[in-house]
Design an enzyme around this catalytic site. Structure first.
Site, PDB file in Angstrom:
ATOM      1  CD  GLU A   1     -54.961  28.295  27.779  1.00  0.00           C
ATOM      2  OE1 GLU A   1     -54.272  28.847  26.914  1.00  0.00           O
ATOM      3  OE2 GLU A   1     -54.486  27.631  28.708  1.00  0.00           O
TER       4      GLU A   1
ATOM      5  CG  ASN B   1     -50.491  24.571  34.200  1.00  0.00           C
ATOM      6  OD1 ASN B   1     -50.777  24.598  33.011  1.00  0.00           O
ATOM      7  ND2 ASN B   1     -51.216  25.184  35.127  1.00  0.00           N
TER       8      ASN B   1
ATOM      9  CD  GLU C   1     -54.660  26.197  33.879  1.00  0.00           C
ATOM     10  OE1 GLU C   1     -55.475  26.715  33.100  1.00  0.00           O
ATOM     11  OE2 GLU C   1     -53.430  26.109  33.644  1.00  0.00           O
TER      12      GLU C   1
ATOM     13  CD  GLU D   1     -54.077  22.941  31.792  1.00  0.00           C
ATOM     14  OE1 GLU D   1     -53.240  23.845  31.592  1.00  0.00           O
ATOM     15  OE2 GLU D   1     -55.261  23.175  32.088  1.00  0.00           O
TER      16      GLU D   1
ATOM     17  CG  ASP E   1     -51.685  24.817  28.950  1.00  0.00           C
ATOM     18  OD1 ASP E   1     -52.634  25.477  28.511  1.00  0.00           O
ATOM     19  OD2 ASP E   1     -51.095  25.089  30.011  1.00  0.00           O
TER      20      ASP E   1
END
Ligand code: C2E
Ligand code: MG
Ligand code: MG
Length: 512
Positions: free
Chosen positions: A460, A341, A286, A373, A403
């Site tokens: 996560e 993101n 990520e 995400e 997310d």
């Protein structure tokens, strides 16, 4: 004009007295032609005097009318046409006059700033006429509350200002007044049979005794306090304090620093490893933004992402980070995925999908290795916008992940509305999974449903071995967190991959 009149009158006296003598001496001998000329001059003189006087009177009247017109224009210029209160200009003038007349060693100037909340809704729902009528009523309500010599103004759309002289030992009276104003302006108004209501927030500032009584400075402070009240959703008036000003200065310095940092490419990607929870094999990374600050070192996205969103710079910042991440990924040996993101603030960019596709095309990065995400709030704030973005990206082969699942307001049924490829369970659930049975039950429910929908789940925040095992046991497919590996820079990834190629596939473990 006066000069002409005086000349005419002088000539009249000169001519008149001469003529009288002539008339007296000519009485016996009959009128001579020269006497006739003198008489005509006298008549002309009289006419001139009369004309001069008329003209003088006209000019006087004209000047008075002009002065009245100018006075009215000045008043209009300083008055708000909707409420009849002072406007910003009138407020400044009124406060100056108030300072001269009332502020002394025992009294200080206090300014209360009041802003309506949800006022736009009244305009949107009932039209501008209703909005204007409400503003007028609010203005009247304020005038009824304040002392007679206070200056009340409508400073802008839905913001009002009240200035007054307050006994330096009784500043609490200003606060009580501000409370009364808040209460009175936000009551329900009956306007032509329609009941309307708005909320309000208020900030107060005073000029300490002995300091300069400058309206602009005190109003600015009251506005700073108002901003503070608004962001804290304070129901009571908020007094200005110097800490607020400091925070404001810091904030504007931060905004400026972010602009400069984008120009100087100080935002860089960090990479957080993600693994298959069953095999422990590395599946991807990520991308997390970091600010490589020249003096302050490495700064967290929590400091700069929200501000960049607010000042409209999240787009360029994100592009800068993704561009560098894709560049770094070129050197990787392996078909790892790259998750990026996207902020809710970026969703309104209609070219977002095109921008991302252009970036991966330029870097020759396969679309199916990119995972975008999106958070629940951005997906479900404007579902049509979200659907457009999701469909455009999916058409190009890019995958989509939801997310921080569980932190927003979306329900599991929402998941059917968009073709998502992955759900990421927020780390707040993982943090409590081994102590809180509810967290475990929620994770189990999510993984079961996701499995039924054929959507893999990523956990996560796997900080330790227990959480790691628990996430796997509850049905999560992949995971990330400090136990797996902390975010690292591009060199760190290159190093990790080099070790991996030498030592073979190895379960990643946090060693620091
Ligand atoms: P996120 O996307 O949920 O990213 C995961 C965050 O959790 C990261 O924080 C990561 O460092 C942190 N984290 C990972 N493992 C653990 C763990 O085991 N324990 C704990 N306590 N924390 C862990 P980070 O990097 O500070 O990022 C915070 C948030 O900032 C991200 O949350 C993401 O929403 C946002 N963000 C980061 N980079 C970007 C970016 O480039 N663009 C946008 N739009 N948002 C970003
Ligand atoms: Mg994320
Ligand atoms: Mg997350």
């Amino acid at each position: 004009m006066i000069l002409l009149l005086l000349c005419a009158m002088g000539a009249f006296i000169w001519n008149g007295s001469g003529l009288l003598q002539l008339v007296a001496s000519e009485k016996a001998s009959g009128l001579d032609p020269s006497v006739q000329v003198a008489a005509a001059a006298l008549v002309l003189n009289v006419a001139l005097i009369l004309f001069g006087y008329r003209r003088y009177a006209d000019l006087q009247q004209e000047a008075a009318l002009r002065a009245e017109g100018e006075r009215r224009a000045a008043l209009q210029e300083a008055t708000d046409s909707i409420t009849g209160l002072a406007n910003r200009k009138g407020f400044a003038e009124g406060v100056d006059a108030l300072c001269k007349a009332k502020i002394d060693a025992d009294h200080c100037l206090v300014i209360i700033s009041l802003q309506m909340q949800r006022f736009k809704r009244i305009n949107d729902r009932f039209g501008y006429e209703m909005g204007d009528a409400l503003l007028k009523r609010i203005g009247e309500a304020m005038c009824a509350d304040v002392p007679a010599d206070a200056v009340v103004a409508r400073l802008s759309g839905d913001e009002f200002g009240i200035a007054m002289a307050v006994d330096k030992d009784d500043l609490a009276s200003a606060e009580r007044l501000a409370e009364a104003l808040l209460r009175d302006v936000s009551r329900t108004y009956d306007i032509a049979g329609t009941y309307v209501q708005v909320g309000a927030v208020s900030g107060i500032a005073s000029a300490p005794p002995g300091t300069a009584c400058r309206a602009a400075d005190i109003l600015r402070r009251a506005d700073i306090a108002l901003d503070d009240a608004r962001s804290a959703r304070a129901a009571r008036p908020t007094w200005f304090d110097s800490g607020m000003e400091k925070a404001l200065i810091e904030r504007s310095e931060l905004e400026e620093a972010i602009r400069i940092a984008i120009e100087h490419r100080q935002f860089i990607p960090y990479f957080e490893p993600q693994v298959d929870l069953v095999t422990g094999a590395l599946t991807g990374f990520e991308v997390l933004a970091r600010w490589q600050h020249p003096n302050r070192g490495l700064l967290s996205p929590e400091l700069f992402i929200p501000v960049s969103e607010e000042i409209g710079l999240i787009g360029p910042l994100s592009e800068l980070v993704v561009d560098q991440a894709l560049d770094a990924a070129k050197a990787w040996d392996g078909d790892f995925s790259l998750s990026i993101n996207i902020s809710p603030a970026q969703m309104s960019d209609l070219w977002l999908a095109q921008r991302l596709v252009r970036l991966i095309t330029e870097h020759g990065f396969p679309a199916d290795r990119l995972i975008v995400e999106l958070t629940e709030s951005s997906l479900f704030a404007d579902i049509d916008l979200a659907r457009n973005l999701v469909v455009s990206l999916k058409n190009q082969g890019v995958r989509l992940a939801l997310d921080d699942f569980g932190t927003g307001f979306s329900s599991l049924s929402h998941l059917r509305m968009l073709p998502l490829d992955m759900i990421k369970i927020d780390r707040s659930f993982m943090a409590t999974v081994h102590v809180d049975r509810e967290s475990a039950a929620i994770i189990k429910a999510v993984t079961t449903l996701a499995q039924a929908l054929g959507i893999p789940v990523t956990a996560e925040g796997l900080e330790d071995a227990i959480t790691y095992e628990k996430a796997a046991a509850l049905g999560a497919h992949t995971g990330q967190g400090w136990f797996v590996g902390k975010p690292m820079n591009a060199d760190g990834v290159a190093d990790l991959l080099r070790r991996r190629s030498v030592e073979g596939e190895m379960p990643l473990r946090h060693t620091a």
